[in-house]
Structures are given as structure tokens and as C-alpha cells.
Design a protein around this motif. Structure first.
Motif, mmCIF file in Angstrom:
data_model
loop_
_atom_site.group_PDB
_atom_site.id
_atom_site.type_symbol
_atom_site.label_atom_id
_atom_site.label_comp_id
_atom_site.label_asym_id
_atom_site.label_seq_id
_atom_site.Cartn_x
_atom_site.Cartn_y
_atom_site.Cartn_z
ATOM 1 N N GLN A 1 1.042 -1.137 0.043
ATOM 2 C CA GLN A 1 -0.013 -0.069 -0.129
ATOM 3 C C GLN A 1 0.909 1.261 -0.125
ATOM 4 N N VAL A 2 0.731 2.073 -1.123
ATOM 5 C CA VAL A 2 1.580 3.250 -1.093
ATOM 6 C C VAL A 2 0.474 4.473 -0.639
ATOM 7 N N GLN A 3 1.128 5.207 0.017
ATOM 8 C CA GLN A 3 0.436 6.616 0.684
ATOM 9 C C GLN A 3 1.572 7.800 0.354
ATOM 10 N N LEU A 4 0.742 8.970 0.142
ATOM 11 C CA LEU A 4 1.418 10.082 0.237
ATOM 12 C C LEU A 4 0.952 10.883 1.253
ATOM 13 N N VAL A 5 1.853 11.702 2.107
ATOM 14 C CA VAL A 5 1.151 12.484 3.272
ATOM 15 C C VAL A 5 1.870 13.901 2.929
ATOM 16 N N GLU A 6 1.263 14.674 2.578
ATOM 17 C CA GLU A 6 1.753 16.271 2.829
ATOM 18 C C GLU A 6 1.565 16.771 4.174
ATOM 19 N N SER A 7 2.592 17.534 4.323
ATOM 20 C CA SER A 7 2.574 18.606 5.356
ATOM 21 C C SER A 7 3.325 20.090 5.193
ATOM 22 N N GLY A 8 2.940 20.946 6.139
ATOM 23 C CA GLY A 8 3.788 22.192 5.674
ATOM 24 C C GLY A 8 2.744 23.432 5.442
ATOM 25 N N GLY A 9 1.707 22.966 4.964
ATOM 26 C CA GLY A 9 0.776 24.028 4.571
ATOM 27 C C GLY A 9 0.180 25.212 5.890
ATOM 28 N N GLY A 10 -0.304 26.408 5.458
ATOM 29 C CA GLY A 10 -0.617 26.876 6.410
ATOM 30 C C GLY A 10 -1.116 28.561 6.156
ATOM 31 N N LEU A 11 -1.197 29.373 6.921
ATOM 32 C CA LEU A 11 -1.279 30.975 6.624
ATOM 33 C C LEU A 11 0.049 31.715 6.694
ATOM 34 N N VAL A 12 0.226 32.144 5.472
ATOM 35 C CA VAL A 12 1.652 33.216 5.636
ATOM 36 C C VAL A 12 1.045 34.411 5.100
ATOM 37 N N GLN A 13 1.996 35.674 5.503
ATOM 38 C CA GLN A 13 1.671 36.956 4.815
ATOM 39 C C GLN A 13 2.412 37.104 3.794
ATOM 40 N N PRO A 14 1.754 37.795 2.770
ATOM 41 C CA PRO A 14 2.328 38.100 1.290
ATOM 42 C C PRO A 14 4.057 38.217 1.389
ATOM 43 N N GLY A 15 4.557 37.726 0.563
ATOM 44 C CA GLY A 15 6.154 37.849 0.719
ATOM 45 C C GLY A 15 6.826 36.852 1.713
ATOM 46 N N GLY A 16 5.985 35.962 2.086
ATOM 47 C CA GLY A 16 6.421 35.012 3.510
ATOM 48 C C GLY A 16 7.063 33.754 2.626
ATOM 49 N N SER A 17 7.172 32.925 3.400
ATOM 50 C CA SER A 17 7.812 31.343 3.028
ATOM 51 C C SER A 17 7.092 30.470 3.607
ATOM 52 N N LEU A 18 6.952 29.340 3.195
ATOM 53 C CA LEU A 18 6.539 27.894 3.618
ATOM 54 C C LEU A 18 7.167 26.751 2.938
ATOM 55 N N ARG A 19 7.291 25.908 3.488
ATOM 56 C CA ARG A 19 8.138 24.609 3.117
ATOM 57 C C ARG A 19 7.032 23.561 3.197
ATOM 58 N N LEU A 20 6.652 23.026 2.090
ATOM 59 C CA LEU A 20 5.788 21.619 2.093
ATOM 60 C C LEU A 20 6.580 20.473 1.728
ATOM 61 N N SER A 21 6.159 19.233 2.688
ATOM 62 C CA SER A 21 6.881 18.214 2.705
ATOM 63 C C SER A 21 5.819 17.018 2.186
ATOM 64 N N CYS A 22 6.373 16.043 1.426
ATOM 65 C CA CYS A 22 5.805 14.866 1.012
ATOM 66 C C CYS A 22 6.132 13.837 1.450
ATOM 67 N N GLY A 112 -1.245 12.742 -2.925
ATOM 68 C CA GLY A 112 -1.733 12.930 -1.555
ATOM 69 C C GLY A 112 -2.904 13.822 -1.353
ATOM 70 N N GLN A 113 -3.445 13.810 -0.295
ATOM 71 C CA GLN A 113 -4.717 14.510 0.255
ATOM 72 C C GLN A 113 -4.626 15.778 0.076
ATOM 73 N N GLY A 114 -3.720 16.589 -0.067
ATOM 74 C CA GLY A 114 -3.590 17.993 -0.409
ATOM 75 C C GLY A 114 -3.150 18.754 1.076
ATOM 76 N N THR A 115 -2.609 19.914 0.860
ATOM 77 C CA THR A 115 -2.436 21.021 2.042
ATOM 78 C C THR A 115 -2.787 22.235 1.653
ATOM 79 N N GLN A 116 -3.417 22.808 2.500
ATOM 80 C CA GLN A 116 -4.124 24.224 2.191
ATOM 81 C C GLN A 116 -2.915 25.341 2.488
ATOM 82 N N VAL A 117 -2.975 26.222 1.714
ATOM 83 C CA VAL A 117 -1.933 27.355 1.626
ATOM 84 C C VAL A 117 -2.857 28.503 1.626
ATOM 85 N N THR A 118 -2.734 29.467 2.549
ATOM 86 C CA THR A 118 -3.584 30.600 2.523
ATOM 87 C C THR A 118 -2.666 31.949 2.639
#
Length: 121
Positions: A1-22, A112-118
Motif C-alpha cells: 500500500q503506497v501513501q503520500l502524506v503532505e504537510s507544511g501548509g498554513g497561513l502566511v503573509q504576502p512575501g513570506g515563505s512556507l516549506r511543504l513536505s511529501c 496526496g490528500q492536499g495541504t492548504q496554503v492561504t
């Protein structure tokens, strides 16, 4: 069984940074291409970037110079470093992996199931 799990999304201000993982789980598998896709309500799913097993990368024009895709083959994990984020009310980022199942001798695409970025304006 293969699964993909994302993480690292969230709320960030314009010009900011985020790092997503899978993280890809499963035994007896070999991961070929890993990619990140974005879906914004009212728009189609679009490729953000992808990377081959030997680390060749491909970026969509709107993220070049701002996003970096990477992977750790030993950990079966992919990453998307997103810098200088532009305002977007709501986006979902999905990880995709082309996985070769050794025991079956076939290749499948997994999501993966998706991660939200706002990024509020």
C-alpha cells in the motif's frame, strides 16, 4: 500500500515563505518523478514543479526564481520551498508521485490528500 502524506501548509503573509513536505510510504517501491500541483477554487489543477529521481527539476513560469523543489531519495520524501508568496485567498497543494511497484512490475501515479496554503491580501 503506497501513501503520500503532505504537510507544511498554513497561513502566511504576502512575501513570506512556507516549506511543504511529501512523505511517500510503502515497501518494495521505487519513486520516479515527484511533483507538486496547485488547485485554486475556480481554476484547474496546475503543475507547480516536478523533479526526477536523479534531481532534474522543472518549474512552471510563475514560480521560477521563487520556489525550489527537492527530494531526499533515502527518505522517500519530497519538498517544495516556497518563497515570496503572492496573495491568494485559498490554494491547495497536492503531491504526486510516479511509483514503480517492484513485485508487480508496474508503475502507478499516486496523489496526496492536499495541504492548504492561504496568503491573505
Amino acid at each position: 500500500q503506497v501513501q503520500l502524506v503532505e504537510s507544511g501548509g498554513g497561513l502566511v503573509q504576502p512575501g513570506g515563505s512556507l516549506r511543504l513536505s511529501c512523505a511517500v510510504s510503502g515497501t518494495g517501491v521505487s519513486i520516479n518523478v515527484m511533483g507538486w500541483y496547485r488547485h485554486t477554487p475556480g481554476s484547474q489543477l496546475e503543475l507547480v514543479a516536478d523533479i526526477t529521481s536523479d534531481h532534474q527539476t522543472n518549474y512552471s513560469d510563475y514560480v521560477k526564481g521563487r520556489f525550489t523543489i527537492a527530494r531526499d531519495n533515502a527518505k522517500n520524501t519530497g519538498y517544495l520551498q516556497m518563497n515570496s508568496l503572492n496573495p491568494a485567498v485559498l490554494s491547495f497543494f497536492f503531491c504526486n508521485a510516479s511509483v514503480f511497484i517492484t513485485s508487480q512490475g508496474v508503475k502507478y501515479d499516486y496523489w496526496g490528500q492536499g495541504t492548504q496554503v492561504t496568503v491573505p491580501s
